[in-house]
Scaffold this motif. Structure first.
Motif, mmCIF file in Angstrom:
data_model
loop_
_atom_site.group_PDB
_atom_site.id
_atom_site.type_symbol
_atom_site.label_atom_id
_atom_site.label_comp_id
_atom_site.label_asym_id
_atom_site.label_seq_id
_atom_site.Cartn_x
_atom_site.Cartn_y
_atom_site.Cartn_z
ATOM 1 N N LYS A 250 -15.099 4.774 4.460
ATOM 2 C CA LYS A 250 -15.647 3.430 4.271
ATOM 3 C C LYS A 250 -14.901 2.383 5.085
ATOM 4 N N LEU A 251 -13.721 2.743 5.567
ATOM 5 C CA LEU A 251 -12.871 1.784 6.267
ATOM 6 C C LEU A 251 -12.776 2.129 7.749
ATOM 7 N N VAL A 252 -13.054 1.146 8.610
ATOM 8 C CA VAL A 252 -12.919 1.319 10.058
ATOM 9 C C VAL A 252 -11.994 0.218 10.577
ATOM 10 N N ALA B 223 -11.202 -5.136 10.976
ATOM 11 C CA ALA B 223 -11.207 -4.075 9.981
ATOM 12 C C ALA B 223 -12.457 -4.261 9.127
ATOM 13 N N LEU B 224 -13.276 -3.203 9.047
ATOM 14 C CA LEU B 224 -14.531 -3.262 8.301
ATOM 15 C C LEU B 224 -14.459 -2.334 7.098
ATOM 16 N N LEU B 225 -14.802 -2.840 5.935
ATOM 17 C CA LEU B 225 -14.874 -2.046 4.720
ATOM 18 C C LEU B 225 -16.317 -2.068 4.238
ATOM 19 N N SER C 223 -5.711 1.540 -5.048
ATOM 20 C CA SER C 223 -5.477 2.955 -4.748
ATOM 21 C C SER C 223 -5.684 3.288 -3.276
ATOM 22 N N TRP C 224 -6.192 2.325 -2.472
ATOM 23 C CA TRP C 224 -6.289 2.555 -1.033
ATOM 24 C C TRP C 224 -4.911 2.828 -0.433
ATOM 25 N N ILE C 225 -3.892 2.144 -0.944
ATOM 26 C CA ILE C 225 -2.534 2.311 -0.427
ATOM 27 C C ILE C 225 -1.660 2.899 -1.530
ATOM 28 N N GLU C 226 -1.292 4.139 -1.347
ATOM 29 C CA GLU C 226 -0.499 4.858 -2.345
ATOM 30 C C GLU C 226 0.993 4.662 -2.079
ATOM 31 N N THR C 227 1.729 4.342 -3.129
ATOM 32 C CA THR C 227 3.177 4.202 -3.035
ATOM 33 C C THR C 227 3.846 5.526 -3.354
ATOM 34 N N VAL C 228 4.733 5.965 -2.477
ATOM 35 C CA VAL C 228 5.601 7.104 -2.758
ATOM 36 C C VAL C 228 6.976 6.511 -3.019
ATOM 37 N N LEU D 250 -2.139 5.716 3.368
ATOM 38 C CA LEU D 250 -3.499 5.211 3.202
ATOM 39 C C LEU D 250 -4.377 6.347 2.724
ATOM 40 N N VAL D 251 -5.023 6.178 1.589
ATOM 41 C CA VAL D 251 -5.869 7.221 1.007
ATOM 42 C C VAL D 251 -7.160 6.572 0.519
ATOM 43 N N GLU D 252 -8.301 7.099 1.008
ATOM 44 C CA GLU D 252 -9.580 6.544 0.540
ATOM 45 C C GLU D 252 -9.763 6.870 -0.934
#
Length: 232
Positions: free
Chosen positions: A141-143, A151-153, A215-220, A227-229
């Motif tokens: 969904k993200l380009v 950046a297009l969502l 949740s688009w950006i997951e913290t470790v 970055l996770v869709e």
């Protein structure tokens, strides 16, 4: 005001209403090979011609410097370094979220400022080269397209600051790959970044809000981000 300068001899717009500050600063920058245009108001800054970098005081007589920063970002990706006596963390956060590339608190050392100018312009030059060479990153969904800096969502353009876009583009280069905090600071800020890494957390939080789903950006924890869709 597109940036197209190199690491030295850049065209600088100095926005500072205090002559006691502006005159010696301009003289020092000129001695180091920079071409400096000095203006004293926000209105003049917004009407100024092409430049490679803006040094922006926040305490201007007509417009607050943060408003000037936001208005510049509406039509320009020129690097902006804020120079201010406002030292509280909230001021730094607001300045960075408003589109500033760096935030320098007065009093500061002239050599430090020169190093920051070099770091910001070097990074902008590198990002311009990357944009010319890198195809758009398609993450479902993200380009993210460095060349057009868009950046297009779901087909809708995101309203991102310069640094938010650079952070998102770096994370999107290899979707799902873990990027350490050190890697992100080196690539998106600079290997010689002088400020706190707290600025990274500020920008991650802002990006999550604009993406509409944290949740688009997951913290470790203790390592970095990926970055996770969502739902993938």
């Amino acid at each position: 005001m597109p940036y197209d300068g190199g690491e030295s001899g850049v065209r600088i717009l100095l926005v500072e209403d205090d002559a006691h500050v502006a005159e010696p600063l301009k003289a020092g920058l000129v001695r180091h090979g920079h071409d400096v245009e000095h203006v004293t108001t926000g209105a003049e800054a917004l009407l100024a011609g092409k430049t490679d970098l803006v040094l922006l005081d926040l305490g201007l007589p007509d417009l607050d410097g943060l408003e000037v920063c936001r208005r510049l970002r509406e039509f320009s990706d020129v690097p902006i370094i804020v120079l201010t006596a406002r030292s509280e963390e909230i001021d730094r956060v607001i300045g960075l979220q408003g589109g500033a590339d760096d935030y320098v608190v007065k009093p500061y050392g002239f050599r430090e400022l020169l190093a920051r100018i070099e770091a910001v312009t070097r990074r902008a030059s590198r990002q311009r080269r990357d944009a010319e060479e890198e195809p758009p990153a398609d993450r479902g969904k993200l380009v993210v397209d460095r060349r057009t800096r868009r950046a297009l969502l779901d087909g809708v353009a995101l309203e991102l600051t310069r640094r938010e876009f650079d952070l998102l583009a770096f994370l999107a280069e290899d979707g799902g790959a873990l990027r350490t905090r050190e890697e992100i600071m080196d690539r998106v800020w600079d290997e010689n970044w002088f400020g706190s890494t707290r600025t990274l957390d500020v920008h991650v939080g802002s990006l999550r809000a604009k993406l509409g789903d944290p949740s688009w950006i997951e913290t470790v924890r203790g390592v970095g981000f990926r970055l996770v869709e969502p739902g993938s």
